[in-house]
Every structure is written in structure tokens, then in C-alpha cells.
Design a protein around this motif. Structure first.
Motif, PDB file in Angstrom:
ATOM      1  N   TRP A   1       0.823  -1.211   0.000  1.00 17.98           N
ATOM      2  CA  TRP A   1       0.000   0.000   0.000  1.00 17.98           C
ATOM      3  C   TRP A   1       0.854   1.257   0.000  1.00 17.98           C
ATOM      4  O   TRP A   1       0.466   2.280  -0.583  1.00 17.98           O
ATOM      5  N   ALA A   2       2.016   1.207   0.633  1.00 14.91           N
ATOM      6  CA  ALA A   2       2.913   2.367   0.596  1.00 14.91           C
ATOM      7  C   ALA A   2       3.357   2.640  -0.845  1.00 14.91           C
ATOM      8  O   ALA A   2       3.412   3.801  -1.289  1.00 14.91           O
ATOM      9  N   ASP A   3       3.672   1.572  -1.592  1.00 13.66           N
ATOM     10  CA  ASP A   3       4.033   1.731  -3.001  1.00 13.66           C
ATOM     11  C   ASP A   3       2.848   2.244  -3.818  1.00 13.66           C
ATOM     12  O   ASP A   3       3.007   3.109  -4.688  1.00 13.66           O
ATOM     13  N   MET A   4       1.669   1.718  -3.549  1.00 10.02           N
ATOM     14  CA  MET A   4       0.476   2.158  -4.282  1.00 10.02           C
ATOM     15  C   MET A   4       0.242   3.654  -4.087  1.00 10.02           C
ATOM     16  O   MET A   4      -0.065   4.389  -5.041  1.00 10.02           O
TER      17      MET A   4
ATOM     18  N   ALA B   1      -0.995   4.813  -7.770  1.00 13.85           N
ATOM     19  CA  ALA B   1      -1.620   3.677  -8.444  1.00 13.85           C
ATOM     20  C   ALA B   1      -3.135   3.839  -8.514  1.00 13.85           C
ATOM     21  O   ALA B   1      -3.766   4.323  -7.573  1.00 13.85           O
ATOM     22  N   THR B   2      -3.699   3.408  -9.631  1.00 18.88           N
ATOM     23  CA  THR B   2      -5.138   3.515  -9.848  1.00 18.88           C
ATOM     24  C   THR B   2      -5.827   2.158  -9.895  1.00 18.88           C
ATOM     25  O   THR B   2      -7.061   2.090  -9.907  1.00 18.88           O
TER      26      THR B   2
ATOM     27  N   ILE C   1      -4.544 -12.269   1.329  1.00 21.55           N
ATOM     28  CA  ILE C   1      -3.428 -11.805   2.170  1.00 21.55           C
ATOM     29  C   ILE C   1      -3.605 -10.326   2.515  1.00 21.55           C
ATOM     30  O   ILE C   1      -3.393  -9.910   3.666  1.00 21.55           O
ATOM     31  N   LEU C   2      -4.009  -9.525   1.540  1.00 22.30           N
ATOM     32  CA  LEU C   2      -4.218  -8.095   1.786  1.00 22.30           C
ATOM     33  C   LEU C   2      -5.388  -7.860   2.731  1.00 22.30           C
ATOM     34  O   LEU C   2      -5.346  -6.954   3.580  1.00 22.30           O
TER      35      LEU C   2
ATOM     36  N   GLU D   1      -4.138   0.143   7.115  1.00 21.24           N
ATOM     37  CA  GLU D   1      -3.444   1.365   6.750  1.00 21.24           C
ATOM     38  C   GLU D   1      -4.239   2.570   7.270  1.00 21.24           C
ATOM     39  O   GLU D   1      -5.463   2.500   7.422  1.00 21.24           O
ATOM     40  N   THR D   2      -3.547   3.656   7.524  1.00 20.81           N
ATOM     41  CA  THR D   2      -4.257   4.876   7.925  1.00 20.81           C
ATOM     42  C   THR D   2      -4.987   5.497   6.750  1.00 20.81           C
ATOM     43  O   THR D   2      -5.962   6.234   6.924  1.00 20.81           O
TER      44      THR D   2
END
Length: 535
Positions: free
Chosen positions: A257-260, A265-266, A277-278, A287-288
């Protein structure tokens, strides 16, 4: 660049990538998370440099070049360079054993092996290539200069090579990609895919998901599989969009998610196992903030309706299930974006970019809601398996390619899958031939008969179990037997449970009835002792 796009033609994958580089030269094409980026223009230059180098090494049209890399920019450049040189790229899973590499290198008739520069001389791929007399070449990109180097054994005397990239014109019929798909009654089958196949498929994917230069994605799937390669990488690139590779070279839920967020990312595309897993991480360590996604795509295995609902609620984006296979250069059907039509629970969507029909055993197209075999034809579909006339005879009939899947089309044109004619085990999107696993198990000195089968699994969709019959006077130690399997099979093919039996059910001709074996042991799974068949 414009001339190359013209001569390559927009029916080819290479032509489509040249077109994107000409239209979006300064937009990001690839990024290695937190390290460096390549624009479409720079990626195009690196691919041409590497392709020219391969030509000078002696690579020629039709040569099969094997590649075994993690998900790195080196892989992307090397892969695209191979097909730019009119050769055939054959990506291989780096988790294969030396014996498996030997089979795939031999069966594909590979002439050259490309690896990362840091690949060890005792790695399985290098050992197998050396045994077969296949030269190995190392590929490296210098992050400080963004230049590519390709060093290794030459196929020809470089000083005598008169080939250069300026004379190379890509053609729609060039075989660009060679992958293996597992069979249930024979060895894995080789699938050649042409530049036209790949070009048509990427355009189908771009069209149905409306990909554009404003899109970006983080790749979570291995690029030696058609799903990650076509839907995760090549389709975004042909649209002028960008793809981000995780720094570790593979998916990590802790950094995803940090990379997204970091790269805007769309969307992302994944198998149900990754989605699960996610979701598990979301439940334990949310995630915040989550990025605003246009859609989430799920393919390569069935996604449970309850998981789909959880995904949409957790990440605030529509989840689009799709249906694909290697022989179709990936995509065959997909649920549409919300503004293009409804999502139907339990359906894999509408056909995309090719004809699709439900046929009975006589080749008659079935009416709506009637079951039959899912069959397809179109520019994305392979022309046939390599050196396998028996498989081609079984797969191509009545003017259609037969997928081996059972399903029906409803009155709105949505495909519903109801079962498989084939016995492939689908473990989290990894299609595993039980025959291949059987062969390894039966090579154990204490095993008389062995059969692998798939069982339902909450995480992977299916998991591998097996039943074995010991040789007379022998006994099977489960731990030792599994160590044997791990030594001779890639980790994802190793059975997770072993049942020892006195006999296995067979047909009158002596063929083991795999389905009955699976049903028997599933019914007896809670028993402390596995009884004989018929007990």
C-alpha cells in the motif's frame, strides 16, 4: 522512433510499445520502488540497446531465449529486447529445480539463457543450462547511468556478426513468447504466442479497463506468468501508463500500500490468494489511508463472493472478476467497469476481444443457460501447441479452441463457469499438473502407486494432497517422503498432506480414477486411520 513504430506495425506488441514511447516519451513507464524510474522514452532506448547487443551475440529470428529473473527492471528490458530482436522469450520460474529447468530448457529448445548478473554458478538454472550446453548471459542495469549491459558467452564471433537492429522489422507472425501450460494426461504443453497474439491481448485489456497514460499499478504477480506479464505489465505500458516493481523483486504485503500511494496507483490485478493476504493484513494492521482506486481486478482462480464483498468494502473500489488462460494470451472474459454494465456475482463476465461460444460434444453452439464447453477463437489465441499434434487435435475442433472448462452463457451474455473438464490443480493461480507430481512421487523407491489431487482450501482455492501405495514390504515415512518431493519439485507443487493406502481405485484399463481418490480421502479426512477402498 516514429519510423520504427511504422515498420513494426500496430498489430504487434513491439509496435504498440513504440507508439506509446513516441506519444508519452517523458511519462514514467517503470519504477523500481524507492530506487529509480524509467520513462517510456528511456525504456524504449534501453530495449533497443539490449536488442542490438543480443543480435551481435548471435541471436536470430525464431531463436528461443530463456529468462529467469525475479520481478526486476532487468527482466522487463531483457524480455522486450528478445522480442524486439525477433527472437522468442521463454520466462521461467526461478524456483524450479535443476531437473525442472532441464526439462523446460530442452522442451522449449532454448538457445540462450539470460539471468541476473548476480546469479550464482551453482544456481539450478545455470547448472541445467551448463548440462545442456546452453550459453548463459548476464543482464545488468546501472542505476546511476540508466544503461544496460549484457555480458556472457557468444553464440557467434561478434566481430563476424553483420546484424544490427536497424535492419530488423518486427512482424505480426513472429513468435514472441513461449510458455508452458500444464496438462492433466501428458507432460506440460508448450504454448507459442505471436506478436499479434500479444498485441491483440494487450489492446483487449486496455479497452475493457479503459487504461490510459494517467493510470499506474504495482505489480504483485510473477512476470513469468501470463497474468502478471500481460495484465500487470505489458498492457499498462502499451497504454502509456506505468508499472511499479517492488524493491524486493516480489510481492510484499507490508510495502504494497505504501508503493500504491507513493506512485499514484489507480488499480491492481492479482489472484485470490493475494487478495486474501491483503484482507488479512487489513484486518490485523490496517493502513491509515488507502489510495482511491478505479478498480481491483481478480483473475486466474475463482474468487468467493464473500471475499469480493470484503474487498470492495475494505478498499473502496469495484472488484472485477475475469477469466483467462495462457493459450488466449491471458484475457478471455471480464466483468465490466461499473459505468459499462453490472457485475454479476458468480460470473466471470462478458467475452472480451474474441468470439466465445458454448459447444456441446458435437460442436453445436448451445442456447443461453445451457451447459457445454467454453470455446474461443480470435487474434489473441495461439495457433497451436509446439510439437504436440495430439494436444492440438484435442484442443482445436469445429473451428474453435476448446478451453476444457464447462460453463454457460446467460441471456445477457455473461459467462458462468460450472466446472473443469481438465483435472488441473489451481493453487492460488498456479496451474499444476497432477500427472507431473505423480511422476515425481512414483520415482520414490518405496512407492508403488501415487496420485495427486486438489482439495478445497480457504487461502489458495485449492491445495495439493496425495495418496500413495507402498511397495510390498516397504513403508512410507511422511516426513521423509515430503523431503523427497521438496527436493524434486518446486515448492508450490509439493503435496501438503500424504495419505497412505493399501490400494487405489482403477478403471478396467488400469487407469487410476483420480476423482474417486479425491472424494474418498476428503470424506475420510477426519478419520484417524485411512481404511481400504470399499471398507
Amino acid at each position: 522512433m516514429a519510423e520504427n513504430a511504422r515498420v513494426s506495425g500496430h498489430r504487434t506488441l513491439t509496435g504498440l510499445l513504440k507508439k506509446a514511447a513516441a506519444e508519452f516519451p517523458d511519462r514514467r513507464a517503470l519504477a523500481l520502488s524507492g530506487k529509480y524510474e524509467l520513462t517510456h522514452g528511456r525504456l524504449d532506448e534501453l530495449v533497443d540497446q539490449a536488442a542490438d547487443r543480443l543480435l551481435r551475440l548471435g541471436v536470430r529470428r525464431g531463436d528461443v531465449v530463456a529468462l529467469t529473473f525475479p520481478n526486476t527492471i532487468e527482466f522487463v528490458v531483457a524480455f522486450l529486447a528478445v522480442i524486439r530482436a525477433r527472437a522468442t522469450a521463454a520466462p521461467l520460474n526461478s524456483a524450479y529445480t535443476a531437473d525442472e529447468f532441464e526439462f523446460y530448457l530442452s522442451d522449449s529448445e532454448s538457445r540462450l539463457l539470460l539471468t541476473p548478473a548476480e546469479a550464482a554458478s551453482n544456481s539450478a538454472s545455470v547448472i541445467a543450462a551448463a548440462k545442456l550446453g546452453i550459453p548463459r548471459v548476464a543482464v545488468c542495469i546501472d542505476p546511476s547511468t540508466l544503461s544496460v549491459s549484457i555480458a556472457g558467452n557468444l553464440l557467434v564471433d561478434e566481430h563476424q556478426s553483420d546484424s544490427s537492429l536497424s535492419s530488423v522489422i518486427n512482424d505480426a507472425d513472429d513468435v514472441a513468447l513461449f510458455l508452458h501450460t500444464s496438462g492433466t494426461t501428458s507432460r506440460p504443453k508448450g504454448v507459442p504466442l505471436t506478436q499479434q497474439n500479444l498485441g491483440a491481448s494487450t489492446q483487449n485489456i486496455v479497452g475493457v479497463y479503459e487504461l490510459s497514460s494517467t493510470d499506474a499499478t504495482v505489480i504483485v504477480l510473477p512476470l513469468f506468468h501470463v497474468h502478471g506479464l500481460l495484465a500487470g505489465l505489458l498492457s499498462p505500458l502499451t497504454a502509456g501508463a506505468s508499472a511499479v516493481l517492488p524493491a524486493a523483486g516480489r510481492f510484499s504485503a507490508s510495502t504494497f500500500w505504501a508503493d500504491m500511494r507513493a506512485y499514484g496507483a489507480t488499480f491492481y490485478t492479482a489472484v485470490p490468494t493475494i487478495h486474501q493476504i491483503l484482507l488479512d493484513r487489513h484486518a490485523s494492521k490496517p493502513e491509515t489511508d488507502y489510495p482511491k482506486l478505479r478498480f481491483i481486478r481478480s483473475c486466474s482462480a475463482s474468487l468467493a463472493p464473500a471475499v469480493l464483498d470484503r474487498l470492495e468494502k475494505a478498499f473502496g473500489a469495484p472488484v472485477l472478476e475475469a477469466y483467462a488462460m495462457t493459450e488466449a494470451s491471458h484475457l478471455m472474459a471480464s466483468n465490466p467497469l461499473p459505468h459499462r454494465g453490472p457485475h454479476k456475482p458468480g460470473s466471470v463476465g462478458r467475452p472480451v476481444g474474441q468470439e466465445m461460444a458454448i459447444l456441446d460434444e458435437n460442436g453445436v453452439i448451445q442456447r443461453a443457460n445451457a451447459n457445454g464447453e467454453v470455446c474461443i477463437r480470435g487474434p489473441n489465441v495461439t495457433k497451436g501447441y509446439k510439437n504436440n499434434p495430439e494436444a492440438n487435435k484435442a484442443a482445436f475442433g469445429f473451428g474453435w479452441f476448446h478451453t476444457g472448462d464447462l460453463g454457460y452463457m446467460d441471456s445477457d451474455g455473461y459467462l458462468h463457469l460450472v466446472g473443469r473438464i481438465k483435472e488441473l490443480i489451481n493453487r492460488g493461480g498456479e496451474k499444476i499438473s497432477p500427472i507431473e507430481v505423480d511422476s515425481v512421487m512414483q520415482s520414490h523407491p518405496d512407492v508403488a502407486l501415487a496420485v495427486a489431487f486438489g482439495v478445497p482450501d480457504d487461502k489458495y482455492g485449492e491445495e495439493i494432497n496425495c495418496a500413495v501405495v507402498p511397495r510390498d514390504g516397504a513403508s512410507i515415512d511422511e516426513a521423509e517422503f515430503l523431503r523427497f518431493c521438496k527436493k524434486n519439485l518446486a515448492s508450490f507443487k509439493v503435496p501438503k498432506r500424504v495419505f497412505v493406502a493399501d490400494s487405489l481405485p482403477k478403471t478396467a484399463t488400469g487407469k487410476i480414477q483420480r476423482r474417486l481418490v479425491a472424494e474418498h480421502f476428503l470424506a475420510k479426512v477426519s478419520a484417524a486411520k485411512v481404511p481400504k477402498f470399499g471398507a
